[in-house]
Design a protein around this motif. Structure first.
Motif, PDB file in Angstrom:
ATOM      1  N   GLU A   1      53.943  55.294  43.719  1.00 51.99           N
ATOM      2  CA  GLU A   1      53.454  54.714  44.968  1.00 51.99           C
ATOM      3  C   GLU A   1      52.626  55.721  45.768  1.00 51.99           C
ATOM      4  O   GLU A   1      51.631  55.361  46.392  1.00 51.99           O
ATOM      5  CB  GLU A   1      54.646  54.227  45.799  1.00 51.99           C
ATOM      6  N   ARG A   2      53.027  56.995  45.729  1.00 50.30           N
ATOM      7  CA  ARG A   2      52.322  58.014  46.505  1.00 50.30           C
ATOM      8  C   ARG A   2      50.901  58.272  45.980  1.00 50.30           C
ATOM      9  O   ARG A   2      50.074  58.861  46.682  1.00 50.30           O
ATOM     10  CB  ARG A   2      53.118  59.321  46.480  1.00 50.30           C
ATOM     11  N   HIS A   3      50.612  57.862  44.766  1.00 46.80           N
ATOM     12  CA  HIS A   3      49.286  58.076  44.196  1.00 46.80           C
ATOM     13  C   HIS A   3      48.280  57.018  44.646  1.00 46.80           C
ATOM     14  O   HIS A   3      47.073  57.219  44.508  1.00 46.80           O
ATOM     15  CB  HIS A   3      49.362  58.053  42.657  1.00 46.80           C
ATOM     16  N   LEU A   4      48.771  55.902  45.161  1.00 49.04           N
ATOM     17  CA  LEU A   4      47.884  54.788  45.517  1.00 49.04           C
ATOM     18  C   LEU A   4      47.116  55.085  46.799  1.00 49.04           C
ATOM     19  O   LEU A   4      47.576  55.852  47.646  1.00 49.04           O
ATOM     20  CB  LEU A   4      48.698  53.507  45.689  1.00 49.04           C
ATOM     21  N   PRO A   5      45.936  54.475  46.983  1.00 45.93           N
ATOM     22  CA  PRO A   5      45.182  54.649  48.230  1.00 45.93           C
ATOM     23  C   PRO A   5      46.012  54.231  49.436  1.00 45.93           C
ATOM     24  O   PRO A   5      46.767  53.253  49.375  1.00 45.93           O
ATOM     25  CB  PRO A   5      43.969  53.727  48.049  1.00 45.93           C
ATOM     26  N   ARG A   6      45.864  54.942  50.532  1.00 45.53           N
ATOM     27  CA  ARG A   6      46.680  54.680  51.724  1.00 45.53           C
ATOM     28  C   ARG A   6      46.471  53.271  52.263  1.00 45.53           C
ATOM     29  O   ARG A   6      47.375  52.675  52.836  1.00 45.53           O
ATOM     30  CB  ARG A   6      46.356  55.700  52.817  1.00 45.53           C
ATOM     31  N   GLY A   7      45.266  52.719  52.080  1.00 47.19           N
ATOM     32  CA  GLY A   7      44.990  51.386  52.614  1.00 47.19           C
ATOM     33  C   GLY A   7      45.834  50.288  52.003  1.00 47.19           C
ATOM     34  O   GLY A   7      45.934  49.186  52.561  1.00 47.19           O
ATOM     35  N   LEU A   8      46.467  50.558  50.858  1.00 45.77           N
ATOM     36  CA  LEU A   8      47.284  49.539  50.203  1.00 45.77           C
ATOM     37  C   LEU A   8      48.718  49.514  50.726  1.00 45.77           C
ATOM     38  O   LEU A   8      49.479  48.610  50.396  1.00 45.77           O
ATOM     39  CB  LEU A   8      47.344  49.792  48.687  1.00 45.77           C
ATOM     40  N   LEU A   9      49.096  50.509  51.511  1.00 43.95           N
ATOM     41  CA  LEU A   9      50.508  50.698  51.809  1.00 43.95           C
ATOM     42  C   LEU A   9      51.054  49.755  52.873  1.00 43.95           C
ATOM     43  O   LEU A   9      52.256  49.579  52.983  1.00 43.95           O
ATOM     44  CB  LEU A   9      50.767  52.153  52.222  1.00 43.95           C
ATOM     45  N   VAL A  10      50.194  49.160  53.696  1.00 42.05           N
ATOM     46  CA  VAL A  10      50.670  48.203  54.701  1.00 42.05           C
ATOM     47  C   VAL A  10      49.737  46.999  54.679  1.00 42.05           C
ATOM     48  O   VAL A  10      48.563  47.126  54.955  1.00 42.05           O
ATOM     49  CB  VAL A  10      50.669  48.808  56.123  1.00 42.05           C
ATOM     50  N   ASP A  11      50.282  45.843  54.309  1.00 40.33           N
ATOM     51  CA  ASP A  11      49.422  44.657  54.283  1.00 40.33           C
ATOM     52  C   ASP A  11      50.272  43.415  54.393  1.00 40.33           C
ATOM     53  O   ASP A  11      50.956  43.202  55.387  1.00 40.33           O
ATOM     54  CB  ASP A  11      48.579  44.677  53.009  1.00 40.33           C
ATOM     55  N   ARG A  12      50.312  42.602  53.346  1.00 38.92           N
ATOM     56  CA  ARG A  12      51.028  41.333  53.441  1.00 38.92           C
ATOM     57  C   ARG A  12      52.514  41.539  53.679  1.00 38.92           C
ATOM     58  O   ARG A  12      53.162  40.757  54.363  1.00 38.92           O
ATOM     59  CB  ARG A  12      50.817  40.523  52.156  1.00 38.92           C
ATOM     60  N   GLU A  13      53.063  42.614  53.128  1.00 43.32           N
ATOM     61  CA  GLU A  13      54.494  42.843  53.274  1.00 43.32           C
ATOM     62  C   GLU A  13      54.862  43.047  54.740  1.00 43.32           C
ATOM     63  O   GLU A  13      55.854  42.528  55.229  1.00 43.32           O
ATOM     64  CB  GLU A  13      54.903  44.070  52.458  1.00 43.32           C
ATOM     65  N   ALA A  14      54.030  43.802  55.464  1.00 41.31           N
ATOM     66  CA  ALA A  14      54.299  44.029  56.880  1.00 41.31           C
ATOM     67  C   ALA A  14      54.249  42.726  57.662  1.00 41.31           C
ATOM     68  O   ALA A  14      55.070  42.475  58.536  1.00 41.31           O
ATOM     69  CB  ALA A  14      53.283  45.021  57.443  1.00 41.31           C
ATOM     70  N   ALA A  15      53.238  41.886  57.328  1.00 44.03           N
ATOM     71  CA  ALA A  15      53.141  40.597  58.010  1.00 44.03           C
ATOM     72  C   ALA A  15      54.359  39.731  57.712  1.00 44.03           C
ATOM     73  O   ALA A  15      54.869  39.021  58.579  1.00 44.03           O
ATOM     74  CB  ALA A  15      51.869  39.877  57.579  1.00 44.03           C
ATOM     75  N   ALA A  16      54.857  39.793  56.482  1.00 50.27           N
ATOM     76  CA  ALA A  16      56.037  39.016  56.110  1.00 50.27           C
ATOM     77  C   ALA A  16      57.261  39.480  56.888  1.00 50.27           C
ATOM     78  O   ALA A  16      58.104  38.678  57.301  1.00 50.27           O
ATOM     79  CB  ALA A  16      56.289  39.133  54.610  1.00 50.27           C
ATOM     80  N   GLU A  17      57.370  40.790  57.116  1.00 52.55           N
ATOM     81  CA  GLU A  17      58.498  41.304  57.875  1.00 52.55           C
ATOM     82  C   GLU A  17      58.478  40.798  59.303  1.00 52.55           C
ATOM     83  O   GLU A  17      59.504  40.462  59.889  1.00 52.55           O
ATOM     84  CB  GLU A  17      58.468  42.837  57.868  1.00 52.55           C
ATOM     85  N   VAL A  18      57.245  40.706  59.883  1.00 60.38           N
ATOM     86  CA  VAL A  18      57.142  40.190  61.240  1.00 60.38           C
ATOM     87  C   VAL A  18      57.541  38.730  61.278  1.00 60.38           C
ATOM     88  O   VAL A  18      58.220  38.257  62.187  1.00 60.38           O
ATOM     89  CB  VAL A  18      55.690  40.370  61.767  1.00 60.38           C
ATOM     90  N   ASP A  19      57.120  37.971  60.246  1.00 62.36           N
ATOM     91  CA  ASP A  19      57.468  36.548  60.181  1.00 62.36           C
ATOM     92  C   ASP A  19      58.979  36.353  60.155  1.00 62.36           C
ATOM     93  O   ASP A  19      59.519  35.467  60.821  1.00 62.36           O
ATOM     94  CB  ASP A  19      56.871  35.918  58.908  1.00 62.36           C
ATOM     95  N   SER A  20      59.680  37.151  59.383  1.00 62.49           N
ATOM     96  CA  SER A  20      61.110  36.950  59.189  1.00 62.49           C
ATOM     97  C   SER A  20      61.956  37.609  60.263  1.00 62.49           C
ATOM     98  O   SER A  20      63.166  37.421  60.313  1.00 62.49           O
ATOM     99  CB  SER A  20      61.521  37.508  57.816  1.00 62.49           C
ATOM    100  N   GLY A  21      61.299  38.438  61.104  1.00 63.00           N
ATOM    101  CA  GLY A  21      62.061  39.116  62.141  1.00 63.00           C
ATOM    102  C   GLY A  21      62.718  40.373  61.643  1.00 63.00           C
ATOM    103  O   GLY A  21      63.419  41.050  62.382  1.00 63.00           O
ATOM    104  N   SER A  22      62.528  40.727  60.349  1.00 67.25           N
ATOM    105  CA  SER A  22      63.112  41.940  59.811  1.00 67.25           C
ATOM    106  C   SER A  22      62.181  43.096  60.046  1.00 67.25           C
ATOM    107  O   SER A  22      61.073  42.942  60.538  1.00 67.25           O
ATOM    108  CB  SER A  22      63.371  41.784  58.311  1.00 67.25           C
ATOM    109  N   GLY A  23      62.565  44.289  59.654  1.00 64.25           N
ATOM    110  CA  GLY A  23      61.724  45.464  59.830  1.00 64.25           C
ATOM    111  C   GLY A  23      61.863  45.997  61.233  1.00 64.25           C
ATOM    112  O   GLY A  23      62.715  45.581  62.023  1.00 64.25           O
ATOM    113  N   ASN A  24      60.974  46.914  61.600  1.00 70.14           N
ATOM    114  CA  ASN A  24      61.129  47.569  62.891  1.00 70.14           C
ATOM    115  C   ASN A  24      60.209  46.997  63.960  1.00 70.14           C
ATOM    116  O   ASN A  24      60.110  47.551  65.050  1.00 70.14           O
ATOM    117  CB  ASN A  24      60.877  49.078  62.747  1.00 70.14           C
TER     118      ASN A  24
END
Length: 472
Positions: free
Chosen positions: A396-419
């Motif tokens: 995961e650390r080898h991937l471009p930084r732009g890939l690290l926050v995207d749909r998953e973050a939006a999904a966390e906001v939808d579900s109320g999980s995450g920070n």
């Protein structure tokens, strides 16, 4: 007040002398009032030679009919993005892209202003490329060899998702015929790969495959490229085969069709209707035995609505319409594509990568891929630059930084999980606002952009990034 005006005038003159475009201002009589350093560099003249001189005396090859500055003085109408070829007093041949504007003072025409970008060296390089292509075409004609030039075949197309397989099945069927095919899909989905595969699977496989991006060349130049030129048709014109002649017996692939100038669309339609093509300045026509495949990265309905594409040309070229799905709708294909890129890049980098870590694969499948398969390929290549020479797994650390926050973050906001961090909340709110406005405006991109106060291109990027599509 006069001192202040003088200071302001000097200040703007300094600015205009530092910019990288030529600026030429003439008065009502056609005499030069202002002429910046860049314009002098383009023309190969000294400013002192030009100031106060009449435009037609400076450029003997121009007339009141051919000079863009004179034309604007006569009509009072602006001429945006016009290509002009001329000779200056020293005999130097110059080609520029000009935007010319009338200047008014209290409703009275007082002169004309021209902004020019020098493209002489670009056109020369472009002509050299065309000459090389023409020489290659002539060599093939003399040797009577018609080996195809398309590299990709259907076996090179990777994917098992239903949407991709449906497109692939339709493409294979079209390879049995010579009907025009239109391939639609977002940037990076592989439209030219499909076009080459259709060509290579058909009866014309051993004939030429010629591709042209309609957005890559100005309309004035593209006309000569597409239809060919006859010697003497215009200044510097030589006998040169156009795309239709070069692709004779084979396939002509026109990418980004919606960028083709409307005037050229009319000429293209005429060739398709009559089956005959004539070089610019030529006196005779010849048979255009060419299969046409076109591609667009925007919805044809939108292109038609915005006047970017003629209806009659669309109907003629879309006998078969293939729609390529974005990578976001092909999540199951990502591991297959990654394996393909690994096999391709290992020998290039001299590495021995075997696979992705589970966390890295999770990141790739969570990302929305606005650049589609092309962006995925670039992401894997970027990772190759990050791994150590003895590593065999992309982490995961080898991937471009732009890939690290995207749909998953939006999904966390939808579900109320995450920070519940502010950036993720803002991203979700933006997505909802765009989706609501898009639906409200009947899925019209231009109207939605106007309502949201965004540029159309920016809205299109957001729609792709957030996976917002028209209602089924």
């Amino acid at each position: 007040m006069s001192d202040r005006n003088s200071i302001v005038s000097d200040y703007f003159e300094k600015i205009l002398n530092t910019i990288d475009v030529g600026v030429h201002f003439i008065d009502q009589e056609g005499n030069t009032v202002f002429y910046n350093d860049k314009m002098a560099e383009i023309d190969g003249l000294d400013r002192e030679q030009v100031l106060g001189k009449n435009i037609l005396h400076l450029y003997p090859s121009l007339t009141q009919e051919t000079s863009t500055l004179e034309k604007v003085l006569q009509t009072g109408q602006q001429l945006p993005a016009h290509i002009q070829t001329y000779f200056n007093v020293t005999g130097k041949r110059i080609m520029t892209i000009n935007s010319t504007y009338p200047l008014y003072d209290n409703g009275q025409l007082i002169g004309a202003l021209e902004v020019a970008k020098d493209i002489t060296s670009i056109v020369q390089l472009h002509d050299q490329i065309l000459d090389l292509r023409h020489q290659l075409y002539q060599a093939k004609q003399k040797e009577n060899k018609h080996k195809g030039t398309a590299r990709y075949e259907f076996s090179d197309l990777i994917g098992r998702s239903k949407a991709f397989q449906d497109a692939l099945t339709l493409a294979k069927k079209t390879s049995r015929t010579v009907s025009p095919v239109m391939i639609c899909g977002p940037t990076g989905t592989g439209k030219e790969l499909f076009a080459q595969s259709i060509h290579n699977a058909g009866a014309r496989r051993n004939r030429p495959f010629v591709a042209q991006n309609c957005a890559a060349v100005p309309a004035d130049l593209l006309e000569g490229i597409m239809f060919g030129t006859a010697r003497g048709a215009f200044t510097g014109a030589v006998d040169r085969a156009g795309l239709f002649e070069q692709a004779s017996g084979g396939t002509l692939f026109l990418d980004e069709l919606s960028s083709l100038d409307v005037y050229l669309q009319a000429k293209l339609l005429r060739v398709l209707q009559d089956g005959m093509v004539r070089r610019i300045g030529g006196t005779h026509e010849q048979q255009a035995d060419v299969r046409i495949i076109t591609a667009m990265n925007m919805d044809p309905a939108q292109a038609l609505e915005e006047g970017l594409l003629r209806y009659d040309l669309f109907y003629r070229l879309s006998v078969v319409k293939i729609e390529l799905p974005p990578l976001q709708q092909r999540e199951a294909d990502i591991p297959l594509l990654v394996n393909h890129f690994i096999e391709k890049l290992n020998p290039v980098f001299g590495l021995h990568i075997r696979n992705l870590s589970p966390d890295a694969l999770r990141r790739l499948t969570a990302y929305s891929w606005p650049g589609n398969v092309r962006e995925l390929g670039h992401a894997i290549e970027s990772a190759y630059n990050m791994v150590e020479i003895d590593e065999e797994t992309i982490e995961e650390r080898h991937l471009p930084r732009g890939l690290l926050v995207d749909r998953e973050a939006a999904a966390e906001v939808d579900s109320g999980s995450g920070n519940d961090r502010l950036p993720e909340r803002m991203k979700q709110l933006e997505r909802e606002a765009i989706a609501l406005a898009f639906q409200k405006n009947g899925y019209n991109v231009s109207q939605t952009a106007n309502e949201l106060g965004m540029k159309r291109q920016a809205l299109q990027y957001k729609l792709n990034r957030y996976g917002i599509t028209k209602k089924p």
